[in-house]
Motif scaffolding. Structure first.
Motif, PDB file in Angstrom:
ATOM      1  N   ARG A   1       0.864  -1.186   0.000  1.00  0.00           N
ATOM      2  CA  ARG A   1       0.000   0.000   0.000  1.00  0.00           C
ATOM      3  C   ARG A   1       0.897   1.231   0.000  1.00  0.00           C
ATOM      4  N   LEU A   2       0.365   2.362  -0.421  1.00  0.00           N
ATOM      5  CA  LEU A   2       1.140   3.604  -0.414  1.00  0.00           C
ATOM      6  C   LEU A   2       1.577   3.940   1.014  1.00  0.00           C
TER       7      LEU A   2
ATOM      8  N   GLU B   1       2.566   9.363   1.027  1.00  0.00           N
ATOM      9  CA  GLU B   1       1.922   9.324  -0.302  1.00  0.00           C
ATOM     10  C   GLU B   1       0.399   9.435  -0.182  1.00  0.00           C
TER      11      GLU B   1
END
Ligand code: GLY
Ligand code: MN
Length: 463
Positions: A88-89, A93
């Motif tokens: 996941r980011l 981000e």
């Protein structure tokens, strides 16, 4: 998500309105169905979605207006997360997607809030609808658990209602998408329902279409031969000749905007004469109510006019008697129409109902009636351009209620109880559309779904 500029501008608008203090936004957590890791479908909090757009569990945010600082809180994925759930980011981000530079780990929220509290900074929070968030607020702000809802910030609630109830162009486009999917759900069910099928077969088809469009249901499907049970979620009956099918269901888009549509049609290819007579009254109430929508009109008045159309129609049929205006003034028609004409819709199917209908539906000028029927009205206040709302009148034959009122001798001047004996197995009819209030009037959102008797019968007769 929308572009980050949208979330920034939404937060700016809120900032202009609130001016000072610290605004707390708690996202939602995963919830275990039967043990911790077997979870319900995750649904993010709608206020968090509106101002930050991040659709992940365990997040929170603050807007500290005194320090002019916005912070998003969440978790960073560990290798364990990656192994079980994929990558996941990073928080940074994710923050960038929402237009927020400052991000912190979730466990820092508690200290920041405790510190702000000890310095007597005003902390605005919303009434929690999930116990876990009620518990967190109690813990972070040192408020007894039971007192948390009443200590929610009225100023914060009012600012959010004033902003979220005016839908922007990108929100209306999302609601059109929700209704596009809902159109497919409704027309599929109207076309494919057959004698001998269970309600569950069709409820499953409707849900499948919503899920395969990339979103979900906006609320649990109501699809029943017993339309007189308003929020009937039982799907175990088998359709038989002569019955009506009431289908109240809608899609939620991947960005979580809702559609909420109801249609009622016969299991057979045609309505019976008795069904058609009641259907035409509901249809007239729905269409005339929609036609009257414009800025400045109070929705309570639209509800009352729809009620009068219903009372007049039932009087013509001999099910009611006396003066229909007076019957509505006294609430006699509510035997057949015991709910409100509609509600606002947006990110939530009943938009912002978590903040309280007092604010969302009534505002300063209106107070909720205590009269049976009218007291169930969710939206009473004056409409503004940008409101999106449902119009959903209905006529129902609720045996237990009819028997109770008859035994009590209630409204004998207005109700013809003898004539109702022929309607014991009728069920109920509701017709519902979603409508945008424009500067000059209204616009029905979504592609038309068969609604007139001819259109509905036409679809039932198509192969
Ligand atoms: N669609 C269900 C309701 O509006 O309550
Ligand atoms: Mn509705």
């Amino acid at each position: 998500m929308f572009d980050s500029s949208i979330y920034k501008s939404r937060r700016n608008q809120l900032k202009q309105k609130m001016k000072s203090g610290l605004l707390l936004f708690l996202g939602n957590e995963e919830v275990g169905m039967n043990y911790k890791d077997n979870v319900y479908h995750f649904r993010q909090d709608s206020h968090f979605l509106y101002y930050f757009g991040l659709d992940y569990p365990g997040m929170a945010a603050i807007m500290d207006l005194d320090k002019d600082q916005t912070i998003i809180f969440g978790e960073e994925y560990t290798m364990d997360h990656v192994i079980w759930m994929g990558n996941r980011l990073s928080l940074e981000e994710l923050g960038a997607l929402a237009g927020v530079e400052s991000v912190k780990l979730d466990n820092e929220l508690s200290n920041i809030l405790k510190n702000a509290n000890s310095k007597k900074q005003t902390i605005h929070f919303l009434p929690p609808y999930r116990k876990v968030n009620q518990f967190k607020i109690s813990e972070y702000l040192n408020i007894p658990y039971k007192q948390v809802p009443e200590k929610a910030s009225e100023e914060f609630i009012k600012a959010i209602v004033a902003q979220r109830e005016i839908k922007s162009a990108e929100e209306i486009a999302e609601m059109e998408k929700a209704l596009d999917t809902t159109h497919r759900m409704q027309t599929t069910v109207m076309r494919k329902t057959r004698v001998g099928m269970t309600e569950a077969v069709m409820a499953g088809k409707a849900e499948g279409i919503a899920v395969s469009a990339g979103g979900n249901l906006a609320y649990p499907v109501i699809l029943t031969k017993n339309g007189e049970i308003l929020h009937n979620h039982y799907h175990g009956n088998t359709f038989q000749n002569g019955q009506l099918v009431l289908g109240d269901f809608g899609a939620e888009t991947a960005r979580h905007y809702a559609g909420d549509i109801t249609r009622t049609f016969p299991v057979d290819q045609q309505f019976t004469q008795q069904q058609k007579e009641i259907y035409e009254i509901v249809l007239k109430a729905e269409m005339e109510a929609i036609s009257s929508l414009r800025p400045g009109i109070a929705y309570r008045d639209v509800h009352l006019e729809a009620s009068r159309i219903i009372a007049r129609g039932l009087t013509e049929l001999g099910l009611m008697k006396g003066d229909p205006e007076e019957a509505v003034a006294q609430g006699a028609h509510a035997l057949f129409f015991p709910h409100g004409l509609g509600h606002q819709i947006g990110l939530d199917v009943h938009d912002m109902e978590d903040l309280g209908e007092k604010y969302v539906g009534y505002g300063e000028q209106f107070t909720r009636s205590e009269q049976f029927g009218l007291r169930a009205l969710r939206l009473a206040k004056e409409l503004k351009p940008g409101f999106v709302l449902t119009v959903e009148p209905g006529i129902y034959f609720i045996r237990a209620l009819i028997e109770q009122w008859e035994a009590e001798g209630k409204f004998l001047d207005f109700i013809n109880y003898d004539a109702l004996k022929n309607y014991r197995h009728f069920g109920g009819i509701r017709i519902e559309d979603n409508v945008l209030v424009t500067n000059s009037g209204f616009k029905i959102l979504g592609k038309p779904i068969p609604k007139s008797v001819g259109e509905v019968e036409g679809m039932r007769q198509a192969l």
